[in-house]
Design a protein around this motif. Sequence first.
Motif, PDB file in Angstrom:
ATOM      1  N   SER A  83      -8.576   3.691   7.928  1.00 49.69           N
ATOM      2  CA  SER A  83      -8.501   4.395   6.648  1.00 49.69           C
ATOM      3  C   SER A  83      -9.203   3.588   5.566  1.00 49.69           C
ATOM      4  N   THR A 141      -6.924   6.036  -7.102  1.00 51.56           N
ATOM      5  CA  THR A 141      -7.021   7.335  -7.763  1.00 51.56           C
ATOM      6  C   THR A 141      -7.266   7.103  -9.246  1.00 51.56           C
ATOM      7  N   LEU A 150       0.824  -1.214   0.000  1.00 54.04           N
ATOM      8  CA  LEU A 150       0.000   0.000   0.000  1.00 54.04           C
ATOM      9  C   LEU A 150       0.854   1.258   0.000  1.00 54.04           C
ATOM     10  N   ARG A 151       1.968   1.195   0.719  1.00 54.45           N
ATOM     11  CA  ARG A 151       2.858   2.350   0.749  1.00 54.45           C
ATOM     12  C   ARG A 151       3.416   2.626  -0.650  1.00 54.45           C
ATOM     13  N   GLU A 211       0.744   4.233  -2.814  1.00 56.02           N
ATOM     14  CA  GLU A 211       0.574   5.644  -2.463  1.00 56.02           C
ATOM     15  C   GLU A 211       1.691   6.498  -3.050  1.00 56.02           C
ATOM     16  N   GLN A 212       2.920   6.013  -2.959  1.00 56.96           N
ATOM     17  CA  GLN A 212       4.057   6.762  -3.490  1.00 56.96           C
ATOM     18  C   GLN A 212       3.951   6.964  -4.995  1.00 56.96           C
ATOM     19  N   GLY A 227       1.168   7.326  -6.491  1.00 54.07           N
ATOM     20  CA  GLY A 227      -0.021   8.135  -6.762  1.00 54.07           C
ATOM     21  C   GLY A 227      -1.216   7.331  -7.213  1.00 54.07           C
ATOM     22  N   TRP A 228      -1.196   5.996  -6.957  1.00 50.31           N
ATOM     23  CA  TRP A 228      -2.286   5.134  -7.388  1.00 50.31           C
ATOM     24  C   TRP A 228      -3.347   4.933  -6.309  1.00 50.31           C
ATOM     25  N   LEU A 229      -3.048   5.288  -5.090  1.00 46.74           N
ATOM     26  CA  LEU A 229      -3.917   4.994  -3.955  1.00 46.74           C
ATOM     27  C   LEU A 229      -4.076   6.205  -3.070  1.00 46.74           C
ATOM     28  N   GLN A 230      -5.297   6.388  -2.567  1.00 41.75           N
ATOM     29  CA  GLN A 230      -5.533   7.441  -1.583  1.00 41.75           C
ATOM     30  C   GLN A 230      -6.278   6.847  -0.397  1.00 41.75           C
ATOM     31  N   ARG A 231      -6.081   7.452   0.749  1.00 41.45           N
ATOM     32  CA  ARG A 231      -6.752   7.008   1.974  1.00 41.45           C
ATOM     33  C   ARG A 231      -7.635   8.136   2.479  1.00 41.45           C
ATOM     34  N   LEU A 233      -9.614   2.706   1.693  1.00 37.33           N
ATOM     35  CA  LEU A 233      -8.694   2.679   0.554  1.00 37.33           C
ATOM     36  C   LEU A 233      -9.466   2.860  -0.751  1.00 37.33           C
TER      37      LEU A 233
END
Length: 311
Positions: free
Chosen positions: A96, A101, A75-76, A79-80, A82-86, A98
């Motif tokens: 959180s 994006t 998940l980290r 996020e790095q 830019g594919w995932l937001q919480r 999931l």
Amino acid sequence: MDTARQLVPAAQVKAVRAFNRFYTQRIGVLKRYLDSEFTLTEVRVLYEIAHRPGLTASELVRELALDAGYLSRILRRFEQQGWLQRESAPQDARQSLLRLTEPGYQVFAPLQQKSRDETAELLARVPASHRGPLIEAMARVQKLLDEAPRAERQVVLRDPGPGDMGWVVQQHGELYAREFGYTADFEALVADIVAKFILHFDPAWEKCWIAEVDGERMGSVFVVRKSATVAKLRLLILRPEARGLGLGGRLTDECIAFARAQGYRKMTLWTQSHLTAARAIYESRGFQLVKSEPNAAYGQQLTSEVWERKL
């Protein structure tokens, strides 16, 4: 673990492991999944979030049986990139939710399409007439491995209700097309039998049973009047997931008992030679094959059979 090894024969364990090696190689999970930069686990995590936005990390850990630390690293990375937001869960700010994006969906969409294409290519190598049995076998494996053991399944044989007759027609059309390649002509035949049963139903001489397993419709059978002394067994069918429960035999026994109680002297039925499971049930209940002839029907070259038994 030691107890499990004692309960399961080594030959069975070996057979399952051999199948696992074959299947994982065939679907390509021993390399980077779908020739992408992702592992199979990463794609599965993407799939779950894409199809179930609002999942929590703890739900993913539980449902996918993943190590929490391993999932956290995946998940980290997402996020790095830019594919995932919480976002905080309304009911618990410590949790959180999931969501992918828009760039995340753009990454996932071609992976999903490639998976579909490769699966279609895999199935294309299988003759069309064998694909139905293959899919049914896979569903059976999934059901057996997914179900918690139960001492007894709840089986009910009941009279038909609203919608049941349409279900009987649908099941015959779908199952015979998938398993044996029958055309829609067979579904039309079943629809005609069912329509005549409804329009001319005589409860003193005829009956239908709908079989339910754990509250779901799984089978049917009919007794119809052929003459004052002869009853006809018709439309015996079981869904694949209900096979192996002895339900086909039980439905046939009900037909025999009903026909005998109503004073019929003989029961007859019409089937096809390739329906080996049904033929085994009939033979075990005392039916005898009295007529057999070639029959080109429903898009197939068949051998039709008439079976009878005295009551």
